[in-house]
Write a protein that holds these residues in place. Structure first.
Motif: not given
Length: 233
Positions: A106-112, A180-181
């Protein structure tokens, strides 16, 4: 009668020598195979696949000026190596089966977004339009170690399952950035991020003007919808 045992005995000795030579040659091949493969084989049959069997979950966030969304994505990465032994200048290929390694995590994708000191905003009597800067994926992508499972199996004639898993581990960071992208994850991040930016602007407007207006958040490349049209997701 006296000569037959000798001929038979001699034939047994020749057969044993041939077997011994074959065993020694096979042993030498197995020992030298990793070096030979590294030097002469470009590994065209090595492949890595990424799949997801669960939908991402949204993690509510109030990232303020930088972090607009965080989502939890479930990913599976598989690396297969079916490279055969190549002999006689690649004229002879001996298949050894396929080594398969897999990492489920499980991955934590953080967008900013990087905000300028003065955030551009255009308002009318009923609507305010905000155009954000580019949406970036925070790197390196973090994973949930407690939800990470690794497994690896060698082909019937291979002994490289550990090396194959290590190679997959080295690819993991780049693969997670790619995932993630991709729209499957990024679209959910933008949807949640649009709400975060909208809430931020609404709070700022009430504080500065005491008025409430429709807030339209546009990410780079998006066109402003017509008044009364369906809001952006």
């Amino acid at each position: 009668m006296a000569t037959r045992p000798a001929r038979y005995h001699g034939r047994v000795q020749i057969d044993l020598r041939a077997v011994a030579v074959a065993v020694l040659a096979a042993a030498a091949l197995w020992v030298a195979w990793p070096t030979v493969k590294e030097r002469f084989a470009p590994s065209p049959l090595v492949s890595t696949e990424a799949t997801s069997d669960r939908l991402p979950e949204i993690i509510p966030t109030h990232g303020g000026l930088l972090v607009i969304a965080r989502i939890k994505g479930y990913e599976t990465f598989t690396r297969s190596d079916a490279e055969p032994v190549r002999l006689l200048f690649n004229l002879v290929r001996i298949p050894l089966g396929t080594t398969v390694s897999q990492i489920r995590t499980a991955a934590l994708y953080q967008y900013q977004i990087q905000l300028e000191e003065k955030w551009p905003i255009r308002c009318t009597a009923t609507r305010c339009v905000v155009r954000t800067g580019p949406v970036e994926l925070a790197t390196p992508v973090a994973i949930y170690s407690e939800e990470t499972v690794r497994k690896t199996e060698s082909g019937w004639g291979r002994f490289d399952k550990t090396q194959n898993l290590q190679a997959l581990e080295k690819e993991l960071g780049a693969r997670l950035q790619e995932r993630g992208m991709q729209p499957r994850n990024r679209d959910i991040g933008l949807r949640d991020g649009r709400n975060t930016v909208r809430e931020f602007v609404e709070t700022w407007l009430r504080k500065e003007t005491g008025l409430a207006r429709e807030i339209v958040v546009l990410f780079p490349g998006e066109e402003e919808p017509a008044p009364g049209s369906r809001p952006l997701p």
